[in-house]
Design an enzyme around this catalytic site. Structure first.
Site, PDB file in Angstrom:
ATOM      1  N   GLY A  29       0.735  -1.174   0.062  1.00  0.00           N
ATOM      2  CA  GLY A  29      -0.027   0.236   0.019  1.00  0.00           C
ATOM      3  C   GLY A  29       0.851   1.378  -0.045  1.00  0.00           C
ATOM      4  O   GLY A  29       0.456   2.345  -0.801  1.00  0.00           O
ATOM      5  N   THR A  30       1.846   1.343   0.732  1.00  0.00           N
ATOM      6  CA  THR A  30       2.614   2.490   0.984  1.00  0.00           C
ATOM      7  C   THR A  30       3.172   2.774  -0.388  1.00  0.00           C
ATOM      8  O   THR A  30       3.292   4.019  -0.714  1.00  0.00           O
ATOM      9  CB  THR A  30       3.716   2.205   1.880  1.00  0.00           C
ATOM     10  OG1 THR A  30       3.392   1.984   3.054  1.00  0.00           O
ATOM     11  CG2 THR A  30       4.509   3.236   2.277  1.00  0.00           C
ATOM     12  N   ASN A  86      -8.304   3.997   8.769  1.00  0.00           N
ATOM     13  CA  ASN A  86      -7.810   2.700   9.345  1.00  0.00           C
ATOM     14  C   ASN A  86      -7.723   2.790  10.867  1.00  0.00           C
ATOM     15  O   ASN A  86      -7.554   1.950  11.625  1.00  0.00           O
ATOM     16  CB  ASN A  86      -6.505   2.348   9.188  1.00  0.00           C
ATOM     17  CG  ASN A  86      -5.281   3.515   9.194  1.00  0.00           C
ATOM     18  OD1 ASN A  86      -5.581   4.658   8.880  1.00  0.00           O
ATOM     19  ND2 ASN A  86      -4.203   3.492   9.979  1.00  0.00           N
ATOM     20  N   GLN A 121      -7.645  -0.204   3.448  1.00  0.00           N
ATOM     21  CA  GLN A 121      -8.775  -0.881   4.456  1.00  0.00           C
ATOM     22  C   GLN A 121      -9.953  -1.162   3.805  1.00  0.00           C
ATOM     23  O   GLN A 121     -10.666  -1.698   4.410  1.00  0.00           O
ATOM     24  CB  GLN A 121      -9.067   0.097   5.656  1.00  0.00           C
ATOM     25  CG  GLN A 121      -7.891   0.328   6.480  1.00  0.00           C
ATOM     26  CD  GLN A 121      -7.165  -0.701   7.416  1.00  0.00           C
ATOM     27  OE1 GLN A 121      -7.880  -1.997   7.516  1.00  0.00           O
ATOM     28  NE2 GLN A 121      -5.948  -0.667   7.579  1.00  0.00           N
ATOM     29  N   ALA A 179      -2.399  -6.549   0.044  1.00  0.00           N
ATOM     30  CA  ALA A 179      -2.846  -7.874   0.072  1.00  0.00           C
ATOM     31  C   ALA A 179      -2.985  -8.288   1.735  1.00  0.00           C
ATOM     32  O   ALA A 179      -3.676  -9.295   1.999  1.00  0.00           O
ATOM     33  CB  ALA A 179      -2.209  -8.918  -0.529  1.00  0.00           C
ATOM     34  N   HIS A 180      -2.221  -7.607   2.365  1.00  0.00           N
ATOM     35  CA  HIS A 180      -2.117  -8.295   3.907  1.00  0.00           C
ATOM     36  C   HIS A 180      -3.060  -7.760   4.795  1.00  0.00           C
ATOM     37  O   HIS A 180      -3.310  -8.288   5.808  1.00  0.00           O
ATOM     38  CB  HIS A 180      -0.807  -7.955   4.385  1.00  0.00           C
ATOM     39  CG  HIS A 180      -0.398  -6.234   4.835  1.00  0.00           C
ATOM     40  ND1 HIS A 180      -0.383  -5.965   6.255  1.00  0.00           N
ATOM     41  CD2 HIS A 180      -0.357  -5.441   3.981  1.00  0.00           C
ATOM     42  CE1 HIS A 180      -0.077  -4.726   6.251  1.00  0.00           C
ATOM     43  NE2 HIS A 180       0.029  -4.295   4.970  1.00  0.00           N
ATOM     44  N   THR A 213      11.749  -7.396 -11.156  1.00  0.00           N
ATOM     45  CA  THR A 213      11.462  -8.605 -11.510  1.00  0.00           C
ATOM     46  C   THR A 213      10.002  -9.064 -10.458  1.00  0.00           C
ATOM     47  O   THR A 213      10.164  -8.534  -9.241  1.00  0.00           O
ATOM     48  CB  THR A 213      12.428  -9.920 -11.153  1.00  0.00           C
ATOM     49  OG1 THR A 213      13.441  -9.685 -12.015  1.00  0.00           O
ATOM     50  CG2 THR A 213      11.857 -11.356 -11.229  1.00  0.00           C
ATOM     51  N   CYS A 273       1.751   1.382  12.660  1.00  0.00           N
ATOM     52  CA  CYS A 273       2.760   2.278  12.154  1.00  0.00           C
ATOM     53  C   CYS A 273       3.474   3.004  13.366  1.00  0.00           C
ATOM     54  O   CYS A 273       4.563   3.526  13.449  1.00  0.00           O
ATOM     55  CB  CYS A 273       2.360   3.204  10.967  1.00  0.00           C
ATOM     56  SG  CYS A 273       1.560   2.370   9.950  1.00  0.00           S
TER      57      CYS A 273
HETATM   58  C1  LIG Z   1      -5.099   2.978   5.222  1.00  0.00           C
HETATM   59  C2  LIG Z   1      -3.724   2.631   4.996  1.00  0.00           C
HETATM   60  N1  LIG Z   1      -2.922   3.067   4.039  1.00  0.00           N
HETATM   61  C3  LIG Z   1      -1.729   2.695   3.822  1.00  0.00           C
HETATM   62  C4  LIG Z   1      -1.145   1.540   4.672  1.00  0.00           C
HETATM   63  C5  LIG Z   1       0.175   0.935   4.199  1.00  0.00           C
HETATM   64  O1  LIG Z   1      -0.044  -0.124   3.732  1.00  0.00           O
HETATM   65  P1  LIG Z   1       1.351  -1.296   3.360  1.00  0.00           P
HETATM   66  O2  LIG Z   1       1.431  -1.772   5.061  1.00  0.00           O
HETATM   67  O3  LIG Z   1       1.185  -2.065   2.693  1.00  0.00           O
HETATM   68  O4  LIG Z   1       2.627  -0.445   3.021  1.00  0.00           O
HETATM   69  C6  LIG Z   1      -1.966   0.905   5.511  1.00  0.00           C
HETATM   70  C7  LIG Z   1      -1.550  -0.008   6.465  1.00  0.00           C
HETATM   71  O5  LIG Z   1      -1.412   0.012   7.422  1.00  0.00           O
HETATM   72  C8  LIG Z   1      -3.363   1.843   5.702  1.00  0.00           C
HETATM   73  O6  LIG Z   1      -3.970   0.945   6.808  1.00  0.00           O
END
Ligand SMILES: Cc1ncc(COP(=O)(O)O)c(C=O)c1O
Length: 382
Positions: free
Chosen positions: A71-72, A152, A180, A201-202, A238, A331
């Protein structure tokens, strides 16, 4: 020791079928998808099939799906490339976005001198759409709006279609961090006029380190990472095939079971809220998290009526009892900064009470929730 996992907004347990598919991929499909021999071609074909599958669920075109490391990266890619490639001079966002958006926007402000505006929030944390309209119309600069679909920390859901339409009508790009919500809510990009969406995906029982960006066709974004021609030249490197397979299995299973699982998880959430109210008369809920119509079924953010001294010990005490939950987002664990989301919507007095996010999955049971309630009760009494 008994273990109860109620931190599914931080990450989820991988489904057994996902592990199976990933193991199979790791053991047998090790060809490099860029290789022209059969080993490579098999993997390449499977990746393109996954892309089509994901696109179908979103009613998107396969070329609009770009796999990322999560996501980041997807959020960073979209924000950064929009400023660099699309002439975006103003980003409008909110102070309760995830740091993957907020910190990226702050960097872009420093690097490119863009203007950053924050849309007003009400006391629940809802972005004010009338204020957004004013911000969109205050000058002629090219604008990108970035507002998350599901928060989140407090679980608030925005009316993503209304925000996307407003942006479209005002000629602004619209990005929604849907990390989310994808895997938990259906999104049809023909109805939701967002230009960019992001997923990891997580968050839906898949592996960590894989996600995707949805980038509407012909928006004009250029690559952020250069090298080979992977992802149609848009993201070199890759491909992480076993992770892509895991993402596909998790995504498809999530949507196949969506109705059944979301109803079950909502039942768990409602049960937990009811038991909390029965146990603590002064319990409060942050944002809209106790309102089933305005928040995600996957989490609740609870403000417990404990004094400051007790607050400091709460998460530690729950951890000792094997209960995993979270203060704000994962985080922030390890830092004492407190929640940047709650600080926007709570009063200083409310901030002194311990707020805890409990997030659920289809693995959660009532019996686990009873155990948590009982431990909270014992903690309050001692
Ligand atoms: C709303 C939101 N954005 C971004 C992220 C970041 O995603 P990732 O952990 O896959 O980098 C998260 C994960 O904590 C999230 O909840």
């Amino acid at each position: 020791m008994r273990k109860v996992y109620l931190d599914n907004a931080a990450t989820t347990q991988i489904r057994p079928s996902v592990i199976e598919k990933m193991q199979e991929a790791l053991a047998h499909n090790y060809g490099n998808p860029s290789s022209t021999h059969s080993f490579g071609r098999t993997v390449k074909t499977a990746i393109e099939t996954t892309r089509k599958t994901i696109a179908k669920f979103l009613n998107a075109h396969p070329s609009e799906i770009i796999f990322t490391s999560g996501g980041t990266e997807a959020d960073n890619m979209i924000l950064r490339c929009s400023v660099r490639d699309l002439g975006v001079k103003t980003i409008i966002t909110s102070k309760i976005e995830h740091h993957a958006v907020l910190h990226t926007v702050e960097e872009l402000e420093k690097e490119y001198g863009i203007t950053v505006s924050y849309v007003n929030l009400d006391s629940f944390g809802n972005p004010d759409i009338t204020h957004l309209k004013e911000l969109l119309q205050q000058d002629d600069s090219k604008k990108l709006v970035s507002l998350m679909h599901v928060n989140n920390e407090v679980g608030n859901i925005i009316d993503i279609n209304a925000f996307a339409d407003l942006c479209k009508n005002n000629n602004a790009f619209f990005h929604s961090d849907t990390i989310q919500s994808l895997g938990h809510y259906n999104i049809d990009v023909q109805e939701t006029k967002a230009d960019f969406l992001t997923a990891a995906a997580h968050k839906f029982h898949g592996p960590k380190g894989i996600g995707f960006a949805y980038i509407r066709r012909n928006t004009g974004l250029k690559p952020l990472i250069f090298g080979g021609q992977q992802e149609r030249g848009f993201r070199a490197g890759t491909e992480s095939y076993h992770n892509i397979v895991g993402l596909e299995e998790a995504f498809v299973t999530a949507y196949e079971n969506l109705e059944k699982e979301s109803a079950y998880i909502l039942e768990m959430k409602q049960y937990f809220i009811k038991q909390l109210k029965n146990t603590f008369s002064d319990v409060a809920f942050n944002g809209h998290s106790a309102d089933p119509d305005k928040s995600t079924y996957t989490l609740v953010n609870v403000r417990l009526p404990f004094d400051e001294q007790k607050s400091l010990m709460l998460l530690f005490q729950l951890d000792i009892k094997g209960i995993a939950c979270s203060k704000g987002s994962a985080c922030q664990s390890g830092s004492d900064l407190g929640s940047h989301v709650l600080s926007q919507i709570l009063t200083p007095d409310e901030m002194k009470k311990p707020s805890v996010r409990f997030s659920f999955s289809h693995y959660t049971t009532k019996e686990e929730l009873d155990y948590v309630i009982n431990e909270l009760k014992l903690f309050a009494e001692n």
